[in-house]
Write an enzyme that holds these catalytic residues in place. Structure first.
Site, short mmCIF file in Angstrom:
data_model
loop_
_atom_site.label_atom_id
_atom_site.label_comp_id
_atom_site.label_asym_id
_atom_site.label_seq_id
_atom_site.Cartn_x
_atom_site.Cartn_y
_atom_site.Cartn_z
CG HIS A 85 9.26 -6.11 50.28
ND1 HIS A 85 10.36 -5.41 50.73
CD2 HIS A 85 8.98 -6.99 51.25
CE1 HIS A 85 10.72 -5.85 51.91
NE2 HIS A 85 9.88 -6.82 52.26
CG HIS A 87 5.90 -9.79 54.41
ND1 HIS A 87 6.98 -10.64 54.51
CD2 HIS A 87 6.40 -8.54 54.25
CE1 HIS A 87 8.10 -9.93 54.41
NE2 HIS A 87 7.78 -8.66 54.26
NE ARG A 89 2.44 -11.20 58.24
CZ ARG A 89 3.67 -10.75 58.38
NH1 ARG A 89 4.70 -11.53 58.05
NH2 ARG A 89 3.91 -9.54 58.85
CG ASN A 119 7.95 -13.48 56.09
OD1 ASN A 119 7.37 -13.31 55.03
ND2 ASN A 119 7.84 -12.63 57.10
CG ASP A 196 11.91 -9.38 53.46
OD1 ASP A 196 12.73 -8.50 53.79
OD2 ASP A 196 10.69 -9.22 53.55
CG HIS A 222 15.85 -7.62 56.07
ND1 HIS A 222 14.56 -7.19 56.25
CD2 HIS A 222 16.53 -7.29 57.19
CE1 HIS A 222 14.45 -6.62 57.44
NE2 HIS A 222 15.63 -6.67 58.03
CG HIS A 272 13.19 -2.94 53.88
ND1 HIS A 272 14.47 -3.31 54.16
CD2 HIS A 272 12.42 -4.03 54.17
CE1 HIS A 272 14.48 -4.55 54.60
NE2 HIS A 272 13.26 -5.02 54.60
CG ASN A 318 14.16 -4.94 61.24
OD1 ASN A 318 15.05 -4.11 61.30
ND2 ASN A 318 14.39 -6.23 61.14
CG ASP A 345 8.35 -4.52 54.31
OD1 ASP A 345 8.01 -5.72 54.24
OD2 ASP A 345 9.17 -4.09 55.14
#
Length: 506
Positions: A85, A87, A89, A119, A196, A222, A272, A318, A345
Site C-alpha cells: 500500500h 502512493h 504520485r 491514484n 484507494d 478503502h 488501513h 483518512n 500507506d
C-alpha cells in the site's frame, strides 16, 4: 530479452561476507556471501542522483584476495520487507514524490517489494490518455516501462494496483479490456483492483467484485466513506472545534465488503483498519472461513486521535486516528493474528500543503523510512509481539497476499568445515523478463539493537510529512539486498566498508 545483471543503484563493491547473522525464523547463525559487482550506473552523477548514501567505488578498484568480512553479531537476516500500500504520485504529482525518490526511501527502510496504488494522475485505469503519459499510451504503460522511460534502475521491485472505476471517479467501473494486458506483465504485473482513497460505491460494488474474480486478482477496498469531517469524532475534535468522523463510517464499509466476500467468494482485502468494531467484524468473518484479509498502518498502532493536539495536520489522515480504545483493540488484533499485515500507506505531500491548516491540509503521512523502527519500538520492545512476528507482518504476509515467494536463506545453506554455514548468493541470477519469479533472493539485514533518532530532514523521500520526526526508536535496516545485489547500505555499513579498505581476508 536476454538475461541481464540485477538492478543496482549502488557503486561497485568487493565480495562481501556478512558473518554471524541470525536467521529471522530460527536460532540458526549463518554467514551471507554477497558477490562483488560492477556498478550498473553509467557515471558518478548517476550515482549521486540515485544513491545518496553511496561510497566512492574507487576504494575497490584494487583486486581483493578474498571477501571483505563484516561481523554482524546480533543482526537478523530476513526476507526483504513488502509493502502492499504505497502512493508514489508518479505520474502527475511528482513534486510530492517520484518513483525514484519513493524507491530510494523504500530500500532505505528495508523494503524490496511494493504495490503501487492507482491514484496517480491520470489514474491507473488502463484508459488511453490523449497525448500519452511520458511517451506511453497510458499511466499503466508508463509505470511498466518506467526504468526505460527515465533511464534509471530502481532499488525495489513493484507491482501495480488497477483503478476500480474509470478515472477513480466512482461513476463507472474500469474496463477489463483496457487493463487486461497488464495482468500478464512479468516485471510489473497488475495484482489488485481498488479505488484507494475512496471506497468503491455501492452501485459499482458487484461489478468490481465480478471484475476481480474474472481477472483472478484481489479486490482491495478503502474502508472509509464520509461526506464531512476531518478527524475522529471525539472530545479532541470538539476541543479543536473541527467536524468529526464517527467510527460508523468505517464499519459500514467493512461489513458491506465482508457480505460481498460471503456472497461472491471474491478475495477482499480491507485497507488501513482503524476501529475496534472493524476488528471484531473481521475476526468473525475469518472464523466463518471467508476470503477476507486486512491490514493496518503503523500510525494507527502508535497514535490515537489526541496526537492531533501535538502534531496538527501531520497526524491528519483518512481513515482518521481513532480513540485509545480503538488503538488497544488494534494492538490485540496484531498479536492474535486477526490483522494479517502492516502496510505504510505511504502518502507524500509537500510541507506547504500540510502547513495549510487542519481544515485545508490533505490527508496522509509517509512511512517507508520509519515503519520498521516505529513498529519494532512499539511492538517488539513493548513486548506485544516477537521479532519473528514483525517480519511475518511486514514481509511474509504481504508477499502471500500478492502471490509472491518469500526467500528463506535456511533452505540454501552450505556447510563448511569451520565456522557458520554459508548462504551463498554469488550463483544467483536475475531476469529482467521476470524479476519476481524463481529463487532470486530479496533480503534485509536488520540491526534490531540500533537506537537512533528519526530525522525527517534527512529522508530520501521528497516528502517530510510525518508525526514521527525526532522520535527515538530502535531497529534499522543495515543492508537491503535485491535479487542478490546490494541495493542499500546504511551510513553505518558504509563507514565499516570505508574503514576496512585495507583489511581483505583470504
Amino acid at each position: 530479452m536476454n538475461q541481464q545483471n540485477p538492478p543496482q543503484i549502488f557503486p561497485s563493491h568487493p565480495d562481501l561476507l556478512f558473518t554471524n547473522l541470525k536467521a529471522w525464523n530460527s536460532d540458526q547463525v549463518m554467514d551471507l556471501y554477497l558477490a562483488g559487482s560492477d556498478s550498473a550506473l553509467s557515471s558518478d552523477s548517476d550515482r549521486k542522483q540515485h544513491s545518496p548514501d553511496s561510497l566512492d567505488s574507487s576504494v575497490y578498484q584494487q583486486k581483493a584476495p578474498g571477501p571483505l568480512v563484516i561481523d554482524c553479531q546480533g543482526k537478523i537476516l530476513a526476507p526483504g520487507l513488502r509493502d502492499p500500500h504505497v502512493h508514489f504520485r508518479d505520474p502527475g504529482q511528482t513534486y510530492k514524490e517520484t518513483m525514484i525518490s519513493g524507491a530510494q526511501a523504500a530500500a532505505r527502510g528495508g523494503y524490496t517489494g511494493l504495490l503501487i496504488m492507482p491514484n496517480t494522475v491520470p489514474a491507473l485505469d488502463g484508459a488511453p490518455v490523449t497525448g500519452g503519459v511520458g511517451g506511453y499510451r497510458t499511466s499503466l504503460d508508463y509505470l511498466n516501462h518506467y526504468q526505460e522511460a527515465q533511464s534509471c534502475l530502481l532499488p525495489v521491485k513493484y507491482a501495480l494496483c488497477l483503478a476500480a472505476s474509470q478515472g477513480r471517479q466512482g461513476k463507472k467501473a474500469s474496463s477489463f479490456h483496457d487493463w487486461e494486458e497488464s495482468l500478464t506483465w512479468s516485471s510489473h504485473p497488475a495484482l489488485a483492483l481498488s479505488d484507494d482513497g475512496a471506497a468503491v460505491p455501492d452501485d459499482l460494488l458487484s461489478h468490481v467484485a465480478a471484475l476481480a474474480l474474472k481477472a483472478g486478482i484481489i479486490f482491495i477496498d478503502h474502508c472509509e466513506h464520509h461526506e464531512q469531517g476531518i478527524m475522529n469524532e471525539s472530545d479532541t475534535s470538539r476541543t479543536l472545534g473541527v467536524p468529526g468522523i464517527p467510527g460508523s463510517t468505517e464499519i459500514a464499509v467493512v461489513s458491506r465488503d465482508i457480505q460481498v466476500a460471503k456472497e461472491t467468494g471474491v478475495h477482499i482485502h480491507l485497507q488501513h483498519i482503524s476501529t475496534k468494531a472493524s476488528v471484531e467484524a473481521i475476526r468473525k468473518a475469518k472464523a466463518e472461513g471467508l476470503a477476507v484479509t486486512c491490514e493496518t498502518a503503523p500510525h494507527y498502532l502508535a497514535l490515537n486521535d489526541r496526537a492531533l493536539l501535538t502534531y496538527g495536520a501531520m497526524a491528519k489522515m483518512n481513515p482518521p486516528l481513532r480513540s485509545e480504545a480503538d488503538r488497544q483493540a488494534l494492538l490485540e488484533a496484531v498479536a492474535d493474528g486477526t490483522i494479517d499485515m502492516i502496510a505504510t500507506d505511504h502518502a507524500p505531500h509537500s510541507l506547504e500543503e500540510k502547513e495549510a491548516g487542519l481544515m485545508e491540509a490533505p490527508n496522509g503521512i509517509i512511512g517507508l523510512e520509519t515503519a520498521y523502527p516505529v513498529l519494532h519500538t512499539l511492538l517488539v520492545d513493548g513486548g506485544i509481539i516477537s521479532d519473528n512476528r514483525l517480519i511475518d507482518l511486514m514481509s511474509v504476509q504481504p508477499a502471500r497476499l500478492l502471490g509472491q515467494n518469500v526467500y528463506d536463506p535456511l533452505v540454501h545453506l552450505s556447510s563448511q568445515e569451520e565456522g557458520n554455514p554459508v548462504c551463498d548468493l554469488k550463483s544467483w541470477s536475475y531476469s529482467f523478463d521476470d524479476p519476481w519469479a524463481g529463487q532470486a533472493p530479496d533480503l534485509v539485514i536488520l540491526d534490531t539493537d540500533k537506537t537512533w533518532t528519526i530525522e525527517a530532514k534527512d529522508f530520501l523521500s521528497k516528502a517530510r510529512n510525518t508525526p514521527f520526526d525526532q522520535w527515538t526508536v530502535t531497529g534499522k535496516a543495515m543492508a537491503t539486498i535485491l535479487s542478490g545485489s546490494l541495493s542499500y547500505a546504511s551510513p553505518e555499513l558504509m563507514a565499516i566498508l570505508a574503514k576496512k579498505e585495507d583489511s581483505w581476508t583470504d
